[in-house]
Design a protein around this motif. Sequence first.
Motif, PDB file in Angstrom:
ATOM      1  N   LEU A  47     -23.501 -13.496 -60.574  1.00 40.35           N
ATOM      2  CA  LEU A  47     -22.655 -13.533 -59.388  1.00 40.35           C
ATOM      3  C   LEU A  47     -21.946 -14.878 -59.265  1.00 40.35           C
ATOM      4  O   LEU A  47     -20.772 -14.943 -58.913  1.00 40.35           O
ATOM      5  N   GLU A  48     -22.673 -15.954 -59.558  1.00 37.67           N
ATOM      6  CA  GLU A  48     -22.072 -17.279 -59.466  1.00 37.67           C
ATOM      7  C   GLU A  48     -22.698 -18.206 -60.490  1.00 37.67           C
ATOM      8  O   GLU A  48     -23.825 -18.007 -60.924  1.00 37.67           O
ATOM      9  N   ALA A  49     -21.921 -19.197 -60.891  1.00 37.45           N
ATOM     10  CA  ALA A  49     -22.399 -20.236 -61.796  1.00 37.45           C
ATOM     11  C   ALA A  49     -21.842 -21.559 -61.278  1.00 37.45           C
ATOM     12  O   ALA A  49     -20.730 -21.603 -60.734  1.00 37.45           O
ATOM     13  N   ALA A  50     -22.605 -22.620 -61.432  1.00 35.24           N
ATOM     14  CA  ALA A  50     -22.191 -23.929 -60.914  1.00 35.24           C
ATOM     15  C   ALA A  50     -21.907 -24.908 -62.041  1.00 35.24           C
ATOM     16  O   ALA A  50     -22.598 -24.915 -63.063  1.00 35.24           O
ATOM     17  N   VAL A  51     -20.879 -25.705 -61.817  1.00 33.32           N
ATOM     18  CA  VAL A  51     -20.624 -26.887 -62.622  1.00 33.32           C
ATOM     19  C   VAL A  51     -20.639 -28.059 -61.652  1.00 33.32           C
ATOM     20  O   VAL A  51     -20.348 -27.898 -60.459  1.00 33.32           O
TER      21      VAL A  51
END
Length: 139
Positions: A11-15
């Motif tokens: 659903l989401e990924a962070a950088v």
Amino acid sequence: MTHPATPKGVLEAAVYVDDLDAAERFYAGVVGLTVITRKDPRHVFFACGESVVLAFVAEETLTPGDGIPVPLHGAKGPGHICFNVPGDEMDGWAAHLLAKGIEIEADFHWPNGARSVYVRDPAGNSVEFAEPKLWGLNT
């Protein structure tokens, strides 16, 4: 007890970034993602198909944000994100990145024939554009 259904995707990924303006120029201006929301000096979030890319200033995620009970989660050093790109669009992506002045760090075919193009975002994160068949996916 039975196991719940397998998740349908990410659903989401962070950088983690150090400059929200530079992150927005790269992910919206170069990659073409749509900004969902931005809250200075903490984050800018982007829509990517049915997923969301979260760009956080790491130091800002070490303190609670707006009283929302999300666990603290800052990271240090460059991370990695990979965008799903159909094989027939890979040449266009490589040309687009070069035209935008983005250096291609690696461009190669894996043993299974999938192609990956790697660049760096302004914060030094490894950004990959790859065919889904890299992982045996047909999407």
